[in-house]
Design an enzyme around this catalytic site. Structure first.
Site, PDB file in Angstrom:
ATOM      1  N   GLU A 191      -2.933   4.497  -9.697  1.00  0.00           N
ATOM      2  CA  GLU A 191      -2.247   4.490  -8.373  1.00  0.00           C
ATOM      3  C   GLU A 191      -1.497   5.890  -8.389  1.00  0.00           C
ATOM      4  O   GLU A 191      -1.538   6.403  -7.312  1.00  0.00           O
ATOM      5  CB  GLU A 191      -0.956   3.396  -8.576  1.00  0.00           C
ATOM      6  CG  GLU A 191      -1.788   2.112  -8.640  1.00  0.00           C
ATOM      7  CD  GLU A 191      -2.570   1.664  -7.349  1.00  0.00           C
ATOM      8  OE1 GLU A 191      -2.381   2.164  -6.198  1.00  0.00           O
ATOM      9  OE2 GLU A 191      -3.612   1.153  -7.586  1.00  0.00           O
ATOM     10  N   HIS A 223      -3.862   8.361  -6.763  1.00  0.00           N
ATOM     11  CA  HIS A 223      -4.124   8.288  -5.160  1.00  0.00           C
ATOM     12  C   HIS A 223      -3.098   8.952  -4.425  1.00  0.00           C
ATOM     13  O   HIS A 223      -3.420   9.668  -3.614  1.00  0.00           O
ATOM     14  CB  HIS A 223      -3.988   6.580  -4.916  1.00  0.00           C
ATOM     15  CG  HIS A 223      -5.138   5.725  -4.954  1.00  0.00           C
ATOM     16  ND1 HIS A 223      -6.270   6.121  -4.385  1.00  0.00           N
ATOM     17  CD2 HIS A 223      -5.362   4.670  -5.373  1.00  0.00           C
ATOM     18  CE1 HIS A 223      -7.295   5.120  -4.555  1.00  0.00           C
ATOM     19  NE2 HIS A 223      -6.595   4.209  -5.191  1.00  0.00           N
ATOM     20  N   GLU A 261     -11.695   5.757  -4.435  1.00  0.00           N
ATOM     21  CA  GLU A 261     -11.708   5.062  -5.680  1.00  0.00           C
ATOM     22  C   GLU A 261     -12.041   5.703  -6.894  1.00  0.00           C
ATOM     23  O   GLU A 261     -11.462   5.559  -7.946  1.00  0.00           O
ATOM     24  CB  GLU A 261     -12.279   3.634  -5.306  1.00  0.00           C
ATOM     25  CG  GLU A 261     -11.472   2.691  -4.723  1.00  0.00           C
ATOM     26  CD  GLU A 261     -10.254   2.511  -5.310  1.00  0.00           C
ATOM     27  OE1 GLU A 261      -9.883   2.385  -6.334  1.00  0.00           O
ATOM     28  OE2 GLU A 261      -9.213   2.581  -4.274  1.00  0.00           O
TER      29      GLU A 261
HETATM   30 ZN   LIG Z   1      -7.381   2.346  -5.990  1.00  0.00          ZN
END
Ligand SMILES: [Zn+2]
Length: 266
Positions: A129, A132, A193
């Site tokens: 996270e 990101h 991702e």
């Molecule tokens: Zn993700």
């Protein structure tokens, strides 16, 4: 079909010309509308954080809450970013999710803890996270598609979440990855991702956690199957991720070891 407004096209073209930056850890060129600066995104992140975490009871002082704080501090340090970090554990046993907003605003819902299984598993989700956020994926998503239209429409009012219609707010929250509670989950692209998986694993290794927790975590996710938790709707294909992460571990461990030996501070 709604026509794309002309100002949007012009600004988008301008963005393509002027705002290609790179993600520090991978060197990938990323897109960002010129006015979505770090301070602007951090502001928006803080607003979205208040909006989302305000819907739940924030757990403090429990063993789990202390673990989230501890892992968060270590991953934050490993990321090398000078953010105004915040770590919250939300009392939501039915929500299997976690997020990190631009500027380092992190929340875990208690529902994801059983899948994390232990502190190493929490570190893998946290690293992912945080990656990101450090890679600017939120700003990149807001520079594309429907979210970009809304961003551009909101420029004149400063993109204040409080002044937006519910629909617009949900789209912006979705682009930032916190749409779970309003039912707008915008999956990150496969590229984002993969990038978050790899950089997140790097952060976890750097913070001293066991990288082997990563494939195990995604294998547990895979067992939950389709129609499962929120996290899987935005993080598809867990079995393939587990496989790729397992392949990545030896190289990343070696690179991080070399980095630590060299005392490189990026
Ligand atoms: Zn993700």
């Amino acid at each position: 079909m709604k026509r794309v407004p002309r100002p949007f096209l012009l600004l988008f073209a301008a963005a393509l010309l002027t705002a290609c930056e790179t993600v520090e850890e991978t060197g990938r060129r990323r897109l960002r509308l010129p006015f979505l600066t770090d301070s602007y995104m951090n502001d928006l992140g803080a607003q979205a954080y208040q909006e989302e975490t305000g819907k739940y009871k924030v757990l403090r002082g429990t063993k789990e809450a202390q673990m989230i704080e501890r892992v968060g501090q270590r991953i934050a340090k490993a990321s090398g970013r000078d953010y105004q970090w915040e770590f919250k554990l939300l009392d939501a046993p039915n929500v299997v999710n976690a997020f990190c907003l631009p500027g380092g605003k992190i929340a875990f819902y208690t529902g994801i803890l059983p899948i994390c299984a232990n502190e190493d598993g929490v570190a893998i989700v946290m690293g992912h996270e945080v990656a990101h956020a450090t890679s600017g994926h939120g700003a990149e998503r807001m520079s594309q598609g429907l979210a970009a239209e809304i961003v551009l429409a909101g420029v004149s009012v400063g993109l204040d979440l409080g002044k937006m219609s519910t629909e617009k707010k949900e789209t912006v929250l979705g682009a930032l990855g916190v749409g779970a509670s309003v039912g707008v989950m915008l999956p990150f692209s496969r590229e984002h991702e993969s990038e978050a998986d790899e950089i997140g694993l790097r952060f976890a290794i750097r913070a001293g956690y066991d990288p082997n927790a990563a494939p195990l975590l995604w294998e547990r996710m895979a067992k939950m199957g389709d129609g499962g938790p929120e996290f899987l709707s935005t993080h598809p294909d867990p079995a393939r991720r587990a496989e790729r992460l397992r392949e990545l571990i030896p190289r990343l461990v070696a690179e991080e070891k070399a980095r630590a030996a060299g005392g490189a501070a990026r």
